[in-house]
Structures are given as structure tokens and as C-alpha cells.
Design a protein around this motif. Structure first.
Motif, PDB file in Angstrom:
ATOM      1  N   ARG A 186      18.621   0.942  -5.699  1.00 45.01           N
ATOM      2  CA  ARG A 186      17.889   0.960  -4.425  1.00 45.01           C
ATOM      3  C   ARG A 186      16.406   0.679  -4.649  1.00 45.01           C
ATOM      4  NH1 ARG A 186      20.483   5.219  -0.107  1.00 45.01           N
ATOM      5  NH2 ARG A 186      22.596   4.373  -0.215  1.00 45.01           N
ATOM      6  N   ILE A 187      15.858   1.235  -5.725  1.00 42.30           N
ATOM      7  CA  ILE A 187      14.466   0.921  -6.054  1.00 42.30           C
ATOM      8  C   ILE A 187      14.349  -0.557  -6.418  1.00 42.30           C
ATOM      9  CG2 ILE A 187      12.596   1.337  -7.707  1.00 42.30           C
ATOM     10  CD1 ILE A 187      13.520   4.222  -7.883  1.00 42.30           C
ATOM     11  N   GLY A 188      15.330  -1.070  -7.158  1.00 42.47           N
ATOM     12  CA  GLY A 188      15.333  -2.482  -7.525  1.00 42.47           C
ATOM     13  C   GLY A 188      15.389  -3.383  -6.312  1.00 42.47           C
ATOM     14  N   VAL A 189      16.176  -3.005  -5.314  1.00 38.62           N
ATOM     15  CA  VAL A 189      16.290  -3.800  -4.086  1.00 38.62           C
ATOM     16  C   VAL A 189      14.943  -3.888  -3.377  1.00 38.62           C
ATOM     17  CG1 VAL A 189      17.198  -3.706  -1.727  1.00 38.62           C
ATOM     18  CG2 VAL A 189      18.760  -3.535  -3.662  1.00 38.62           C
ATOM     19  N   VAL A 190      14.223  -2.771  -3.292  1.00 34.89           N
ATOM     20  CA  VAL A 190      12.920  -2.752  -2.620  1.00 34.89           C
ATOM     21  C   VAL A 190      11.925  -3.637  -3.357  1.00 34.89           C
ATOM     22  CG1 VAL A 190      10.962  -1.302  -1.989  1.00 34.89           C
ATOM     23  CG2 VAL A 190      13.286  -0.477  -1.611  1.00 34.89           C
ATOM     24  N   LEU A 191      11.873  -3.520  -4.686  1.00 32.60           N
ATOM     25  CA  LEU A 191      10.920  -4.307  -5.471  1.00 32.60           C
ATOM     26  C   LEU A 191      11.238  -5.799  -5.394  1.00 32.60           C
ATOM     27  CD1 LEU A 191      10.580  -2.038  -8.655  1.00 32.60           C
ATOM     28  CD2 LEU A 191       8.973  -2.282  -6.737  1.00 32.60           C
ATOM     29  N   VAL A 192      12.513  -6.145  -5.541  1.00 31.22           N
ATOM     30  CA  VAL A 192      12.910  -7.554  -5.498  1.00 31.22           C
ATOM     31  C   VAL A 192      12.694  -8.129  -4.103  1.00 31.22           C
ATOM     32  CG1 VAL A 192      14.896  -9.115  -5.616  1.00 31.22           C
ATOM     33  CG2 VAL A 192      14.532  -7.418  -7.415  1.00 31.22           C
ATOM     34  N   GLY A 193      13.048  -7.352  -3.069  1.00 30.75           N
ATOM     35  CA  GLY A 193      12.855  -7.825  -1.704  1.00 30.75           C
ATOM     36  C   GLY A 193      11.399  -8.117  -1.406  1.00 30.75           C
ATOM     37  N   ALA A 194      10.490  -7.248  -1.879  1.00 32.13           N
ATOM     38  CA  ALA A 194       9.057  -7.457  -1.651  1.00 32.13           C
ATOM     39  C   ALA A 194       8.555  -8.681  -2.401  1.00 32.13           C
ATOM     40  CB  ALA A 194       8.280  -6.216  -2.080  1.00 32.13           C
ATOM     41  N   LEU A 195       9.044  -8.888  -3.620  1.00 31.92           N
ATOM     42  CA  LEU A 195       8.613 -10.032  -4.421  1.00 31.92           C
ATOM     43  C   LEU A 195       8.996 -11.348  -3.751  1.00 31.92           C
ATOM     44  CD1 LEU A 195       7.496 -11.226  -7.113  1.00 31.92           C
ATOM     45  CD2 LEU A 195       9.826 -11.060  -7.998  1.00 31.92           C
ATOM     46  N   ILE A 196      10.249 -11.451  -3.349  1.00 28.57           N
ATOM     47  CA  ILE A 196      10.726 -12.698  -2.743  1.00 28.57           C
ATOM     48  C   ILE A 196      10.078 -12.920  -1.378  1.00 28.57           C
ATOM     49  CG2 ILE A 196      12.774 -13.891  -1.860  1.00 28.57           C
ATOM     50  CD1 ILE A 196      14.389 -12.411  -3.991  1.00 28.57           C
ATOM     51  N   ALA A 197       9.868 -11.829  -0.637  1.00 31.01           N
ATOM     52  CA  ALA A 197       9.281 -11.952   0.701  1.00 31.01           C
ATOM     53  C   ALA A 197       7.874 -12.520   0.653  1.00 31.01           C
ATOM     54  CB  ALA A 197       9.275 -10.599   1.403  1.00 31.01           C
ATOM     55  N   SER A 198       7.161 -12.318  -0.455  1.00 28.43           N
ATOM     56  CA  SER A 198       5.756 -12.733  -0.516  1.00 28.43           C
ATOM     57  C   SER A 198       5.586 -14.227  -0.272  1.00 28.43           C
ATOM     58  CB  SER A 198       5.159 -12.345  -1.871  1.00 28.43           C
ATOM     59  OG  SER A 198       5.818 -13.030  -2.935  1.00 28.43           O
ATOM     60  N   THR A 199       6.449 -15.061  -0.859  1.00 25.95           N
ATOM     61  CA  THR A 199       6.299 -16.504  -0.674  1.00 25.95           C
ATOM     62  C   THR A 199       6.758 -16.949   0.708  1.00 25.95           C
ATOM     63  OG1 THR A 199       8.429 -16.777  -1.801  1.00 25.95           O
ATOM     64  CG2 THR A 199       6.449 -17.097  -3.115  1.00 25.95           C
ATOM     65  N   ALA A 200       7.795 -16.303   1.240  1.00 29.68           N
ATOM     66  CA  ALA A 200       8.264 -16.657   2.586  1.00 29.68           C
ATOM     67  C   ALA A 200       7.237 -16.286   3.635  1.00 29.68           C
ATOM     68  CB  ALA A 200       9.594 -15.963   2.878  1.00 29.68           C
ATOM     69  N   ILE A 201       6.503 -15.197   3.419  1.00 30.09           N
ATOM     70  CA  ILE A 201       5.479 -14.771   4.371  1.00 30.09           C
ATOM     71  C   ILE A 201       4.345 -15.791   4.408  1.00 30.09           C
ATOM     72  CG2 ILE A 201       3.678 -13.035   4.770  1.00 30.09           C
ATOM     73  CD1 ILE A 201       5.714 -10.960   3.681  1.00 30.09           C
ATOM     74  N   ILE A 202       3.929 -16.293   3.242  1.00 30.00           N
ATOM     75  CA  ILE A 202       2.860 -17.292   3.195  1.00 30.00           C
ATOM     76  C   ILE A 202       3.303 -18.590   3.854  1.00 30.00           C
ATOM     77  CG2 ILE A 202       1.441 -18.713   1.655  1.00 30.00           C
ATOM     78  CD1 ILE A 202       1.452 -16.343  -0.297  1.00 30.00           C
ATOM     79  N   GLY A 203       4.533 -19.049   3.534  1.00 30.11           N
ATOM     80  CA  GLY A 203       5.069 -20.248   4.171  1.00 30.11           C
ATOM     81  C   GLY A 203       5.458 -21.331   3.191  1.00 30.11           C
ATOM     82  N   VAL A 204       5.542 -22.559   3.703  1.00 32.23           N
ATOM     83  CA  VAL A 204       6.067 -23.680   2.939  1.00 32.23           C
ATOM     84  C   VAL A 204       5.249 -23.964   1.687  1.00 32.23           C
ATOM     85  CG1 VAL A 204       6.355 -26.194   3.002  1.00 32.23           C
ATOM     86  CG2 VAL A 204       7.260 -24.793   4.849  1.00 32.23           C
ATOM     87  N   LYS A 205       3.919 -23.816   1.752  1.00 36.90           N
ATOM     88  CA  LYS A 205       3.083 -24.117   0.596  1.00 36.90           C
ATOM     89  C   LYS A 205       3.495 -23.283  -0.611  1.00 36.90           C
ATOM     90  CE  LYS A 205      -1.069 -25.476   3.188  1.00 36.90           C
ATOM     91  NZ  LYS A 205      -2.491 -25.146   3.472  1.00 36.90           N
ATOM     92  N   ALA A 206       3.669 -21.967  -0.403  1.00 34.22           N
ATOM     93  CA  ALA A 206       4.034 -21.077  -1.501  1.00 34.22           C
ATOM     94  C   ALA A 206       5.453 -21.365  -1.978  1.00 34.22           C
ATOM     95  CB  ALA A 206       3.911 -19.617  -1.060  1.00 34.22           C
ATOM     96  N   MET A 207       6.378 -21.646  -1.043  1.00 28.58           N
ATOM     97  CA  MET A 207       7.752 -21.966  -1.430  1.00 28.58           C
ATOM     98  C   MET A 207       7.786 -23.205  -2.311  1.00 28.58           C
ATOM     99  SD  MET A 207       9.461 -21.242   2.296  1.00 28.58           S
ATOM    100  CE  MET A 207      10.995 -22.073   1.895  1.00 28.58           C
TER     101      MET A 207
END
Length: 438
Positions: A142-163
Motif C-alpha cells: 500500500r505504501i508502494g502504491v502511494v509512492l509509485v502513483g505519485a511518481l507517475i502522476a507527476s509527468t501527467a500533471i505537467i502534460g505532454v512536454k513531460a511525457m
């Protein structure tokens, strides 16, 4: 303040406006992102499963045929994005109407979030298995899910440039790294190991393999406008879609099937362990999930923007990241497969309807000032008709009706049925004044 302003300028905003000239990209950008999306842990599991249900030659031929069909559809959906310069959710508003599209957009959000949750959960389980076997470390999932989810979300939040930046770095590493277990397997078993006769418990024919390949990727094809709207020309779109769907996608899937055949296992982590490269394989698992899952979250944010136009896209991406992470923590993996089958039947005719409507009424998608009605009856009926045909052709073993067969691929049946319905409806009403059917 300068740092905050720079971050604000980096974050992609206002998905309803066409991209500016400085935001447009050429075909290598989209190609890298799409290939990065293809390379994922579920993708390798899918290819490995194909390798368990048919001989290698049959799998290879079926994958190639299915990929050609996906390439053709990818070019069409991507072209809609280039001309309209709008994300998928806002394109289907013009197809089905402001209110008529709400349920479909909600399904798109749910499908993307479930994919995000599924891949996040698989990644964390894979990391936990590697850490347990190699370092005797027990990871709290569960801790791993939170950390991984936050990591992956960072580029999607910024948008296409980060992806795009993540894909440029990750894809060459992934393409190189995934060849290592194949080379080890071929060294151990030889090329004959791929074609050696073996017992297949639940064999699949060529037609079924084509059906499964198309059905597995039809949702990704349907939301191509989310990214293709950033391409400069139609040639860039055709090049990117052809390279991804007709070249990279089948090669990677055949590679995954070869690994499944050589190692007798569809589990990527088990394959890495068997090849003796578990720790380096951790990098493959992380990057593969990141490049694939940020698009799922990005698509969710864009779709939510159509439902909540007054909220910033990046804020909706944050919400989507939280929801997707919660789904991963709630063990979506144990309830996903049957649901995903029906999602394919719901999404495929949606894309068939918007492509058909675009081909007949292009101005509706290019005129920014065009009024959007609350409901458009003909596309909605076409979508429902496609769903009915898809369920009717889905085998009973897959919880369908199994009444008849058309292309032997229920998702393709649903897509084509929606297009045909809309073309016929347009011919029948084309000579009349504009009505609710238009």
C-alpha cells in the motif's frame, strides 16, 4: 516567485484551445510516446499469454494481421485530432452533444483510471516480488502504491512536454533491455525452442488471435486525438501511427510471445528471475509502467476537463491520480478482466461514431464557434447499435450472447456497426432539413 511562475508556464492548460505553433511536434515525438505506452508489464503478460495458447508461427501471423488493422484505425482517429485540434473528450461532445456525451466521457475516465490502477498495482507487486527474492526485503504494497502513483502522476500533471521527455529517455533503454532475456533464452534453448512442438492446453486459432490483438488496443486507438492534436501535419500522424501500430507494436508483442514460449511463463518478473537479471529488470518494470501509465492519467484529466470545464486540467489530473492510486490499493487487478471486455464493446463503437461523423460533417469539428446541441440522436443511436452488435457477436464463454459472427472480433464488429448505422442514417436524412437526427 520566478520558480513558481516557471512551473506554471510548464504545466499544460486549457485543453479546449488549439495548441499554439510553438507547441506543435513532428512524428518522432508521438512515436516515442506511443511506443512507451505499448511497453508495459500487462503488455508483456498479454504477449506471453498468446505464446501459451498457440504455436509461435500462428501467434506471429495473427499479431501482424491485427496490428495492420490497428494501424489503419490509428491513422484515422489520429487524423481527426490533427484537424480538430481537440482532445478526444471534446471531440465526442461535438459528436454526441453536450449532455449526450457525458456518460461516454465518464466511461472514458473510468477506463483510463482502471488501467492506471491496474498497471500501478502490477508494478508494485512486481517490485515486491523482486525485493523479496533478491534482497529479502518485504515491501508494504500500500505504501508502494502511494509512492509509485505519485511518481507517475507527476509527468501527467505537467502534460505532454513531460511525457515526451520521459519517453525519449525511457524508450531506447526499454527496447535494449527487453532484448536481453530474449538473447539469454535463445542461447539456452536455441531458435528451435521457439518452433518446437508442445502441448497447448487451451489453443487459440488465427482468427481469435487477431480478435484479441485488436480488442486489446482499441481503447488506445480511440483516444489518439489526445496526443495527435499536437502534431504538425497529417504526414506526421500517418508516419507515427504506422511506425507504432504496424511496426513497433507487432514486433514488441511478438517479442513478448517469444519470451512466453521460451520461458513457459507469461509473467515478466518470473521471466527476469529465470534469466538471472531480476535487479536490472527492476528498471525495465518501473520505466515500462511509467511510460504507459502517464498517458492513462493524462487521458483521464483531459476527459474530466470536458465534464468540469471550469477546473484547470492539471488539477483534474491530480484528482485522477488520487482516484487511480486508490483503485490500485483496492485490488482492482482481481476484478478487471471481465469488466475490461465490456469496456471494449462500449468504447469501440464510440470511436466508430465520431470518425464516421467527422468524415461526413468535418466543419462541425473545425469551427470553434459552432453551436453544440445538448443531444445528437443519430450518433447516440449508432453507438447503442454498435454495442448491441458487439454483445450479440461476443461468445457466450465471454459472457456475451454468441448469436452470430461477423469478423470474429466483437470489438471490430461493434465499431463497424456504429459507422455503418451513422452512414445509413445520414443518407436517409441528408435531403431533409436539419433535425434532431443530425
Amino acid at each position: 516567485m520566478k520558480l513558481l511562475r516557471k512551473i506554471a508556464d510548464t504545466v499544460e492548460r486549457n485543453p479546449e484551445r488549439p495548441p499554439e505553433a510553438g507547441e506543435l511536434r513532428s512524428w518522432p515525438f508521438l512515436t516515442m510516446v506511443l511506443i512507451g505506452v505499448s511497453i508495459s508489464v500487462p503488455f508483456f503478460a498479454f504477449g506471453g499469454q498468446l505464446g501459451q495458447h498457440a504455436d509461435f508461427a500462428t501467434v506471429a501471423i495473427g499479431v501482424i494481421l491485427g496490428s495492420v488493422l490497428l494501424g489503419l484505425w490509428g491513422v484515422m482517429t489520429g487524423y481527426v485530432g490533427i484537424v480538430a485540434r481537440l482532445p478526444t473528450a471534446m471531440i465526442i461532445q461535438r459528436t454526441f452533444g453536450q449532455r449526450g456525451s457525458m456518460a461516454i466521457v465518464a466511461m472514458m475516465v473510468l477506463t483510463s483510471l482502471c488501467w492506471f490502477g491496474l498497471q500501478t498495482q502490477i508494478l508494485v507487486k512486481s517490485l515486491a516480488a523482486i525485493l523479496r527474492t533478491q534482497l529479502a526485503f518485504e515491501l508494504d504494497e500500500r505504501i508502494g502504491v502511494v509512492l509509485v502513483g505519485a511518481l507517475i502522476a507527476s509527468t501527467a500533471i505537467i502534460g505532454v512536454k513531460a511525457m515526451g521527455k520521459v519517453a525519449v529517455v525511457s524508450v531506447p533503454l526499454l527496447l535494449t533491455a527487453t532484448l536481453v532475456p530474449l538473447a539469454i533464452g535463445l542461447d539456452r534453448h536455441g531458435l528451435a525452442g521457439l518452433f518446437a512442438p508442445r502441448t497447448i492446453a487451451e489453443p487459440m486459432g488465427l482468427g481469435m488471435i487477431v480478435s484479441v490483438v485488436v480488442g486489446a488496443e482499441v481503447f488506445g486507438c480511440s483516444i489518439n486525438p489526445d496526443l495527435s492534436r499536437f502534431l504538425r501535419t497529417g504526414r506526421d500522424n500517418a508516419t507515427a501511427m504506422t511506425i507504432n501500430y504496424a511496426v513497433a507494436f507487432p514486433l514488441l508483442l511478438i517479442l513478448a510471445a517469444a519470451l512466453g514460449t521460451l520461458y513457459g511463463n507469461a509473467d515478466l518478473v518470473a521471466t527476469m528471475l529465470a534469466a538471472g537479471i531480476a535487479l536490472p529488470g527492476t528498471l525495465i518494470v518501473i520505466l515500462a509502467t511509467w511510460t504507459s501509465n502517464d498517458k492513462n492519467l493524462y487521458a483521464s484529466g483531459l476527459a474530466l476537463s470536458a465534464l468540469f470545464p471550469r477546473v484547470e486540467r492539471w488539477q483534474l489530473a491530480v484528482v485522477a491520480g488520487v482516484l487511480g492510486t486508490c483503485l490500485a490499493a483496492a485490488d482492482i487487478l482481481g476484478h478487471f478482466i471481465v469488466w475490461l471486455t465490456f469496456m471494449g464493446l462500449l468504447i469501440a463503437p464510440m470511436s466508430g461514431a465520431y470518425v464516421a461523423d467527422f468524415l461526413m460533417k468535418r466543419r462541425r469539428y473545425t469551427d470553434a464557434d459552432a453551436s453544440i446541441p445538448a443531444f445528437r440522436t443519430a450518433p447516440l443511436l449508432a453507438w447503442l447499435f454498435g454495442i448491441v452488435i458487439g454483445v450479440a457477436t461476443l461468445p457466450r464463454a465471454n459472457v456475451g450472447l454468441g448469436l452470430f459472427e461477423i469478423t470474429h472480433a466483437p470489438t471490430v464488429d461493434a465499431l463497424l456497426a456504429a459507422m455503418l448505422f451513422l452512414f445509413v442514417a445520414d443518407r436517409l436524412t441528408g435531403a431533409r432539413p436539419a433535425t434532431a437526427l443530425s
